[in-house]
Scaffold this motif. Structure first.
Motif, PDB file in Angstrom:
ATOM      1  N   ARG A 162      47.399  32.709  35.745  1.00  0.00           N
ATOM      2  CA  ARG A 162      48.468  33.212  34.878  1.00  0.00           C
ATOM      3  C   ARG A 162      47.959  33.451  33.461  1.00  0.00           C
ATOM      4  NH1 ARG A 162      53.815  32.709  35.957  1.00  0.00           N
ATOM      5  NH2 ARG A 162      54.268  31.971  33.854  1.00  0.00           N
ATOM      6  N   VAL A 163      47.178  32.514  32.938  1.00  0.00           N
ATOM      7  CA  VAL A 163      46.645  32.655  31.577  1.00  0.00           C
ATOM      8  C   VAL A 163      45.712  33.856  31.495  1.00  0.00           C
ATOM      9  CG1 VAL A 163      45.207  31.601  29.794  1.00  0.00           C
ATOM     10  CG2 VAL A 163      46.870  30.205  31.034  1.00  0.00           C
ATOM     11  N   CYS A 164      44.783  33.957  32.430  1.00  0.00           N
ATOM     12  CA  CYS A 164      43.785  35.027  32.392  1.00  0.00           C
ATOM     13  C   CYS A 164      44.424  36.402  32.522  1.00  0.00           C
ATOM     14  CB  CYS A 164      42.749  34.825  33.487  1.00  0.00           C
ATOM     15  SG  CYS A 164      41.590  33.461  33.167  1.00  0.00           S
ATOM     16  N   PHE A 165      45.340  36.556  33.456  1.00  0.00           N
ATOM     17  CA  PHE A 165      45.894  37.887  33.698  1.00  0.00           C
ATOM     18  C   PHE A 165      47.004  38.244  32.727  1.00  0.00           C
ATOM     19  CE2 PHE A 165      43.658  36.930  37.643  1.00  0.00           C
ATOM     20  CZ  PHE A 165      42.889  38.078  37.739  1.00  0.00           C
ATOM     21  N   ASN A 166      47.672  37.266  32.158  1.00  0.00           N
ATOM     22  CA  ASN A 166      48.613  37.563  31.072  1.00  0.00           C
ATOM     23  C   ASN A 166      47.856  38.041  29.837  1.00  0.00           C
ATOM     24  OD1 ASN A 166      50.957  36.974  32.481  1.00  0.00           O
ATOM     25  ND2 ASN A 166      51.100  34.866  31.733  1.00  0.00           N
ATOM     26  N   MET A 167      46.732  37.392  29.536  1.00  0.00           N
ATOM     27  CA  MET A 167      45.916  37.823  28.409  1.00  0.00           C
ATOM     28  C   MET A 167      45.354  39.223  28.658  1.00  0.00           C
ATOM     29  SD  MET A 167      45.842  35.675  25.873  1.00  0.00           S
ATOM     30  CE  MET A 167      44.393  36.270  24.992  1.00  0.00           C
ATOM     31  N   ALA A 168      44.897  39.477  29.869  1.00  0.00           N
ATOM     32  CA  ALA A 168      44.371  40.806  30.198  1.00  0.00           C
ATOM     33  C   ALA A 168      45.438  41.862  29.975  1.00  0.00           C
ATOM     34  CB  ALA A 168      43.888  40.829  31.646  1.00  0.00           C
ATOM     35  N   LYS A 218      36.849  47.606  32.905  1.00  0.00           N
ATOM     36  CA  LYS A 218      37.711  48.727  32.513  1.00  0.00           C
ATOM     37  C   LYS A 218      38.062  48.652  31.033  1.00  0.00           C
ATOM     38  CE  LYS A 218      39.785  49.469  37.069  1.00  0.00           C
ATOM     39  NZ  LYS A 218      41.020  49.362  37.896  1.00  0.00           N
ATOM     40  N   TYR A 219      38.285  47.431  30.549  1.00  0.00           N
ATOM     41  CA  TYR A 219      38.612  47.273  29.123  1.00  0.00           C
ATOM     42  C   TYR A 219      37.408  47.617  28.259  1.00  0.00           C
ATOM     43  CZ  TYR A 219      40.313  45.123  24.817  1.00  0.00           C
ATOM     44  OH  TYR A 219      40.713  44.914  23.513  1.00  0.00           O
ATOM     45  N   GLU A 220      36.229  47.131  28.623  1.00  0.00           N
ATOM     46  CA  GLU A 220      35.019  47.467  27.874  1.00  0.00           C
ATOM     47  C   GLU A 220      34.775  48.974  27.889  1.00  0.00           C
ATOM     48  OE1 GLU A 220      31.950  45.146  29.668  1.00  0.00           O
ATOM     49  OE2 GLU A 220      32.656  43.249  28.816  1.00  0.00           O
ATOM     50  N   ALA A 221      35.105  49.610  29.010  1.00  0.00           N
ATOM     51  CA  ALA A 221      34.913  51.061  29.119  1.00  0.00           C
ATOM     52  C   ALA A 221      35.768  51.823  28.121  1.00  0.00           C
ATOM     53  CB  ALA A 221      35.231  51.526  30.539  1.00  0.00           C
TER      54      ALA A 221
END
Length: 202
Positions: free
Chosen positions: A52-58, A121-124
């Motif tokens: 939840r923490v990781c994907f909410n932050m993403a 994808k974010y770095e891209a």
């Protein structure tokens, strides 16, 4: 705040201070002042909280950069806004930021692979902005991926020292870092210009 939200907030703080692996459900229960067995009525496992923490932050990072790219501007303007947006997300919750950046390795499949895909994808998105600046002459860098990773690596340490009561606001931090990081992208361009001018001086 609901009990589930309270559990997630407390677990996030423990994951940051002790690390995910070293944090037990008993640690979490003790921090909450409840019996360990009662936690399972709200969550299935501590990895559920990590997910939840990781994907909410993403999601927050993608929403922030989507907003950046919805506005017009040259590559320099877009990169400035992207850096500011990244800083803003990091500073809103430094504990969740630390977990997102360092504890994701403990995600099991398929979530581990999904996380890596989202990170790429974010770095891209940063690489695309830098590539655009390289193509129109705003930036001169040897490799767009290296430049993007250098910028993100520089930003991602903010959670280790940022304090809401500190001397600089998130906006000021973003401005100062932007000035230093963009100088690196443009200084090589100026160096090439100076060399060319020198060679063509009678």
């Amino acid at each position: 705040m609901s009990r589930k939200e309270q559990i997630e907030k407390t677990a996030t703080a423990l994951f940051k201070s002790k690390g995910f692996s070293a944090t037990s459900m008993r640690d979490l229960a003790n921090a909450l002042g409840i019996e360990a067995a009662s936690i399972y009525s709200h969550i299935k496992s501590k990895e559920e909280i990590l997910q939840r923490v990781c994907f909410n932050m993403a999601r927050e990072f993608f929403e922030a950069i989507d907003a950046v790219e919805a506005k017009e501007g040259n590559a320099t303007d877009r990169l400035k806004r992207a850096i500011a947006a990244h800083v803003n997300v990091l500073t809103q919750n430094t504990e969740a930021s630390a977990v997102f950046l360092h504890e994701w390795r403990h995600l099991s499949e398929p979530m581990h692979g999904t996380y890596l895909s989202l990170r790429d994808k974010y770095e891209a998105r940063f690489r695309e902005i830098i590539r655009s600046g390289m193509n129109n002459g705003e930036f001169t860098v040897p490799d767009e991926k290296f430049a993007a990773l250098t910028i993100l690596s520089s930003l991602n340490w903010i959670h280790t020292w940022y304090k809401p009561e500190g001397k600089m606001t998130p906006a000021e931090i973003a401005h100062n870092l932007t000035e230093m990081l963009l100088n690196g992208l443009t200084s090589s361009k100026q160096a090439l210009h100076d060399t060319y001018s020198h060679l063509n001086t009678p």
